[in-house]
Design an enzyme around this catalytic site. Structure first.
Site, PDB file in Angstrom:
ATOM      1  N   GLU A 223       1.866 -19.165  -8.568  1.00  0.00           N
ATOM      2  CA  GLU A 223       2.415 -18.102  -7.723  1.00  0.00           C
ATOM      3  C   GLU A 223       1.251 -17.325  -7.119  1.00  0.00           C
ATOM      4  O   GLU A 223       0.118 -17.416  -7.592  1.00  0.00           O
ATOM      5  CB  GLU A 223       3.365 -17.192  -8.495  1.00  0.00           C
ATOM      6  CG  GLU A 223       2.728 -16.406  -9.623  1.00  0.00           C
ATOM      7  CD  GLU A 223       3.768 -15.617 -10.433  1.00  0.00           C
ATOM      8  OE1 GLU A 223       4.588 -14.917  -9.811  1.00  0.00           O
ATOM      9  OE2 GLU A 223       3.749 -15.716 -11.665  1.00  0.00           O
ATOM     10  N   LYS A 225      -1.276 -14.393  -6.209  1.00  0.00           N
ATOM     11  CA  LYS A 225      -1.821 -13.205  -6.873  1.00  0.00           C
ATOM     12  C   LYS A 225      -1.905 -12.166  -5.778  1.00  0.00           C
ATOM     13  O   LYS A 225      -2.711 -12.273  -4.874  1.00  0.00           O
ATOM     14  CB  LYS A 225      -3.198 -13.541  -7.428  1.00  0.00           C
ATOM     15  CG  LYS A 225      -3.858 -12.428  -8.204  1.00  0.00           C
ATOM     16  CD  LYS A 225      -5.076 -13.003  -8.922  1.00  0.00           C
ATOM     17  CE  LYS A 225      -5.958 -11.971  -9.579  1.00  0.00           C
ATOM     18  NZ  LYS A 225      -5.436 -10.665  -9.820  1.00  0.00           N
ATOM     19  N   ARG A 230      -1.546  -4.054 -10.492  1.00  0.00           N
ATOM     20  CA  ARG A 230      -0.677  -4.606 -11.526  1.00  0.00           C
ATOM     21  C   ARG A 230      -0.070  -3.438 -12.286  1.00  0.00           C
ATOM     22  O   ARG A 230      -0.781  -2.524 -12.712  1.00  0.00           O
ATOM     23  CB  ARG A 230      -1.531  -5.468 -12.460  1.00  0.00           C
ATOM     24  CG  ARG A 230      -0.766  -6.152 -13.578  1.00  0.00           C
ATOM     25  CD  ARG A 230      -0.544  -7.610 -13.297  1.00  0.00           C
ATOM     26  NE  ARG A 230       0.126  -8.275 -14.405  1.00  0.00           N
ATOM     27  CZ  ARG A 230      -0.503  -8.990 -15.330  1.00  0.00           C
ATOM     28  NH1 ARG A 230      -1.831  -9.098 -15.287  1.00  0.00           N
ATOM     29  NH2 ARG A 230       0.185  -9.571 -16.298  1.00  0.00           N
ATOM     30  N   ARG A 245      -2.695  -1.054 -15.346  1.00  0.00           N
ATOM     31  CA  ARG A 245      -3.184  -2.148 -16.173  1.00  0.00           C
ATOM     32  C   ARG A 245      -3.890  -1.666 -17.425  1.00  0.00           C
ATOM     33  O   ARG A 245      -3.889  -2.316 -18.456  1.00  0.00           O
ATOM     34  CB  ARG A 245      -4.136  -3.013 -15.357  1.00  0.00           C
ATOM     35  CG  ARG A 245      -3.896  -4.464 -15.624  1.00  0.00           C
ATOM     36  CD  ARG A 245      -4.967  -5.281 -15.009  1.00  0.00           C
ATOM     37  NE  ARG A 245      -6.099  -5.382 -15.923  1.00  0.00           N
ATOM     38  CZ  ARG A 245      -7.072  -6.252 -15.786  1.00  0.00           C
ATOM     39  NH1 ARG A 245      -7.051  -7.079 -14.776  1.00  0.00           N
ATOM     40  NH2 ARG A 245      -8.051  -6.285 -16.644  1.00  0.00           N
ATOM     41  N   GLU A 270       3.590  -6.411  -9.487  1.00  0.00           N
ATOM     42  CA  GLU A 270       2.509  -5.892  -8.644  1.00  0.00           C
ATOM     43  C   GLU A 270       3.075  -4.782  -7.776  1.00  0.00           C
ATOM     44  O   GLU A 270       4.059  -4.991  -7.055  1.00  0.00           O
ATOM     45  CB  GLU A 270       1.974  -7.023  -7.764  1.00  0.00           C
ATOM     46  CG  GLU A 270       0.650  -6.715  -7.100  1.00  0.00           C
ATOM     47  CD  GLU A 270      -0.545  -7.039  -8.013  1.00  0.00           C
ATOM     48  OE1 GLU A 270      -0.330  -7.630  -9.098  1.00  0.00           O
ATOM     49  OE2 GLU A 270      -1.674  -6.681  -7.629  1.00  0.00           O
ATOM     50  N   LYS A 398      -6.354 -17.380 -13.234  1.00  0.00           N
ATOM     51  CA  LYS A 398      -6.353 -16.822 -11.880  1.00  0.00           C
ATOM     52  C   LYS A 398      -7.333 -17.640 -11.052  1.00  0.00           C
ATOM     53  O   LYS A 398      -8.400 -18.013 -11.521  1.00  0.00           O
ATOM     54  CB  LYS A 398      -6.720 -15.342 -11.881  1.00  0.00           C
ATOM     55  CG  LYS A 398      -8.033 -14.994 -12.530  1.00  0.00           C
ATOM     56  CD  LYS A 398      -8.234 -13.502 -12.546  1.00  0.00           C
ATOM     57  CE  LYS A 398      -9.439 -13.162 -13.435  1.00  0.00           C
ATOM     58  NZ  LYS A 398      -9.507 -11.757 -13.786  1.00  0.00           N
TER      59      LYS A 398
END
Ligand SMILES: [Zn+2]
Ligand SMILES: [Zn+2]
Lengths: 532, 335
Positions: A223, A225, A230, A245, A270, A398
């Site tokens: 998916e 980023k 976040r 975060r 997000e 990531k």
């Protein structure tokens, strides 16, 4: 207070993680309540005394020390708190400490207002020695910089009382300083705090950089980023909170979510601001620059809410209506989240879409286009991965897009702080506003203080000292001849620089000792990359 | 009629005394030199003639192999330099043999301090306050943040950590000329009679100090230790450059200490990986510098090396005439 000051001092001079842990654990075992709770809050940046700023301290010093001597001293020492602690006129009559406990200090600091601070602080300073004043100023203005992360402090706490660090993390965020219930549980063996109805933070699951690894898309889902922040949205006991975060409660900054979640649970997503730059349904999202307008505010005007409406693009579900999904595989959580979406208001939530690709190579090709979408890259999540705190090998990756690169010329340098206070380690660099061979000038485009090794720093420091052509306070202007290849994530319009643009996350990618300055890039080239 | 004080000329490489054709602490070899003390930024080899105290000459012979042209001058002795200039050597309290040099010409008096401090030091004679017209002072610690605590406090700190770490050792970084011997002498005065272990680079200078009547007690070389174990519970003294060097790997669980005025600033200690900073300096701190200028009360103060900007500012704030001399090659990083 002396014990806390001694702890801080010992931490400053200790580089070994194990010794730091032992120092903090020893302190936590020996110190009384609630001193140790305040100490823990102080070490982890959990205290805020808005009446005391670095400028308050500077103001106090200016009344007592010649401004020139202050500036020369501050420049040499590299730290305002330390300079002030050393320059404060030593009281003649009183012995250090004078029995002030840390708790008393915290109470006095909390009671300060901008008006009373300049009157009350000197009285406190007079009751301490230089070490105590240093601790006091660090406590009051935040930013201990003693190499203690919240994680390290929690680990030390767990070590001090023989409890599990994961449990400490869970309770920590639900409680406020001085964490009475946390100490009663860990130090005195009382039952764990009952947090069922507390909208508390759960540690995020984080990803490793993919680097050279290739994964099979049979096992991993991909998916985007997204380029926002976040967040974790928690609703329990009828109350909703937004956490960043690092676990900071940022609900006040984003009040639009406080009544937006119709179910009890914990969601991971997000936070973005609406606009057209970032793909997705419901109008997409604006760039990070738009989100920047909303960050860091303690109160938000109606106008702000209207001009920069925020929403959360959901990634994951941790808890939902009494069920803890964290042990369940990612695909079940994803199905649960998809099932939840119709119940959530579209104005505030959407779902982070999966990126479908034939195979890894096809995915790599899709990632190449990510820049145009103004997103940070791709996430790869193992389809069976549970939701675990922290970074676990092999579960989430990531895969950031490659950074943008530009060649800039170093223009100014400034000394760093802390460890680097004797080095010129902060650099301002610029690009040409036209053809350098036809008399163009350099315009500053950014600042960076990372991306080089210690050995390179030494060389850069030497370069700065040998090529200084002007001095403005702590800043040195250098001969325009050294080129940095600067890496950055994106570039935006900005009023701060004369060049009219600002880079996001600039860092020094390579030092081009070999490259002549006139071959550096031009501002117009950078401007073409703006994606506001 | 010549202008006042035109006979003394600061130049980048030192201070030149024209009528006598002689330099003070020149940074490159010259035919004739007056030398304040043995530190490398003041004393150098290769001069035709070197006039200094006997202890400084002994240090120069040891370090720079200076034999030719050594001309001793005792404290209080006035030497005629020619051209109507005389030099008198006065104690500076910095290290063994260190002197201020009083130059007189045509009724004008100029003192060049070299480096100095004002607190008592068992290894050298104390600074003598002497009136003069121009006082040429150092400013190594010329910032108001530098106040050196009483040495007893720092030695106490060192002894406490030594006691708490009986199964390791304390490695103390100290400049090989002056600082090391002062720390040892102060440890002895504080009642430590155990063997103190030395890095090889310290040995000759310690012996020279003992020959000049400074008792340092039982000293042994780390390289002569029968085993690593023999060093446990002891103090080891090494030059600062050896602190984070491979050399220190031979020591059993060392705690790294450093004796230096720079240790007053946390970042300086952290840079060198120092775990136990000891603020011990052989230079005047801010209060000593300003008190000395006040006591000597010259018509004019010239500042040689260090943080001259701040001391200049202080002079300005106190209505004292002052100027900074741009000398090159002076800096005592390890002091
Ligand atoms: Zn010296
Ligand atoms: Zn010197």
């Amino acid at each position: 207070m002396e014990e806390f000051a001694a702890l801080l001092d010992a931490l400053v001079y200790t580089t070994s993680r194990n010794r730091k842990l032992a120092l903090i654990a020893d302190y936590l075992r020996a110190a009384p309540d609630p001193d140790r709770g305040w100490a823990l809050a102080g070490l982890t940046g959990g205290l805020d005394f808005p009446a005391v700023k670095s400028s308050t301290i500077r103001g106090l010093m200016m009344e007592r020390v010649d401004p020139v001597l202050w500036t020369l001293s501050r420049d040499f020492v590299g730290d305002t708190a330390e300079t002030a602690s050393l320059l404060w006129p030593e009281p003649k009559t009183q012995a250090p400490g004078q029995g002030l406990t840390l708790t008393e200090v915290v109470e006095r600091l909390s009671a300060l207002t901008r008006t009373t601070a300049p009157i009350e602080l000197p009285a406190l300073f007079d009751r301490m020695d230089a070490k105590g004043r240093y601790a006091l100023i660090k406590l009051a203005t935040g930013g201990m910089r003693v190499g203690v992360s919240a994680r390290l402090a929690k680990t030390a706490f767990a070590q001090a009382f023989g409890v599990a660090v994961e449990e400490v993390e869970e309770y920590w965020h639900a409680l406020t300083a001085p964490y009475d219930a946390l100490f009663r549980w860990a130090a005195q063996g009382e039952p764990a705090p009952d947090l069922a109805n507390v909208p508390r933070f759960r540690p995020f699951m984080l990803a490793h950089p993919l680097e050279e690894t290739q994964v099979d898309l049979e096992d991993y889902a991909a998916e985007w980023k997204w380029d926002g922040i976040r967040v974790q949205l928690v609703r329990a006991g009828g109350e909703t909170r937004v956490y960043s975060r690092s676990g900071d409660d940022i609900s006040a900054t984003f009040p639009e979510f406080l009544d937006a979640l119709p179910v009890e649970g914990v969601l991971d997503g997000e936070l973005l601001v609406r606009g057209s730059a970032q793909g997705g349904k419901a109008g997409g999202a604006a760039s990070f620059n738009a989100l920047q307008q909303r960050l860091g505010r303690k109160t938000v005007s109606g106008k702000m809410l209207k001009e920069y409406p925020a929403f959360i693009r959901l990634y994951d579900v941790l808890l939902l209506e009494g069920t803890d999904w964290r042990e369940a595989p990612w695909k079940s959580r994803r199905a649960t989240l998809e099932g939840l979406m119709p119940r959530l208001p579209e104005s505030h939530f959407d779902l982070s879409q999966l990126v479908e690709a034939e195979d890894f190579a096809a995915l790599a090709a899709i990632r190449e286009t990510a820049r145009d979408e103004a997103i940070e890259g791709l996430m790869l999540k193992h389809r069976t991965s549970p939701y675990l705190a922290g970074r676990k090998v092999g579960l989430w990756y990531k895969w950031k897009r490659d950074p943008l690169l530009v060649d800039c010329v170093v223009m100014y340098a400034q000394r760093g702080s802390g460890k680097r206070s004797s080095f010129y380690s902060d650099y301002t660099f610029g690009c040409w506003d036209g053809d350098p061979d036809a008399g163009a000038e350099l315009l500053p485009v950014g600042k960076a203080y990372s991306g080089f090794t210690d050995a390179e720093l030494k060389k850069l420091d030497k370069f700065v000292r040998q090529n200084t052509v002007g001095r403005f306070g702590p800043v040195r202007e250098v001969k325009r001849e050294l080129v940095f290849e600067v890496a950055f994530d994106s570039v935006h319009t900005s009023k701060r620089h004369k060049s009219g643009l600002a880079m996001r996350f600039p860092r020094i990618h390579r030092i081009r000792w070999d490259k002549p300055a006139h071959e550096a890039d031009r501002v117009e080239g950078l401007r073409a990359l703006i994606k506001d | 009629m010549t202008a006042p004080f035109s006979w003394i000329r600061p130049a980048p490489q030192g201070i030149y005394v024209a009528p006598a054709d002689i330099w003070v602490d020149p940074s490159r070899p010259v035919p004739r030199a007056l030398v304040t003390h043995g530190h490398a930024d003041h004393a150098r080899g290769g001069h035709g003639e070197s006039i200094a105290t006997p202890a400084t000459l002994a240090i120069m012979q040891l370090r720079y192999n200076t034999r030719e042209g050594a001309r001793p001058a005792e404290y209080g002795e006035t030497v005629s330099l020619g051209g109507g200039v005389t030099a008198t050597f006065l104690p500076a309290g910095h290290v063994l043999g260190s002197a201020q040099i009083l130059l007189e010409h045509a009724g004008e008096r100029v003192i060049i301090t070299g480096d100095y401090k004002r607190v008592p030091d068992p290894t050298c004679a104390p600074f003598a306050v002497t009136p003069c017209d121009i006082f040429i002072t150092e400013a190594t610690f010329g910032l108001p943040v530098f106040t050196h605590p009483p040495i007893g406090e720092e030695i106490g700190k060192l002894l406490k950590v030594l006691q708490e770490n009986a199964d390791g050792c304390i490695l103390v970084g100290a400049y090989a000329l002056g600082k090391a011997q002062r720390v040892i002498a102060e440890l002895r005065a504080a009642g430590l009679h155990d063997t103190i272990w030395l890095h090889g680079a310290m040995e000759a200078m310690c012996r020279l100090y003992e020959e000049h009547g400074v008792a340092l007690g039982d000293l042994r070389l780390v390289s002569d230790a029968p085993s690593k174990e023999a060093l446990r519970g002891h103090i080891v003294i090494a030059p600062p450059s050896a602190l984070n060097d491979r050399w220190s790997r031979r020591l059993p669980d060392p705690i790294t200490a450093m004796a230096s005025g720079w240790m007053r600033v946390r970042a300086r200690a952290r840079q060198r990986g120092v775990e136990l900073p000891l603020v011990i300096s052989d230079h005047a701190d801010w209060n000593e510098l300003t008190a000395t200028i006040t006591q000597v009360n010259p018509q004019e103060t010239w500042i040689t090396h260090g943080r001259e900007e701040a001391l200049l500012r202080w002079c300005q704030l106190n209505q004292r005439r002052a100027r900074a001399l741009a000398l090159v090659g002076y800096e005592d990083e390890d002091d």
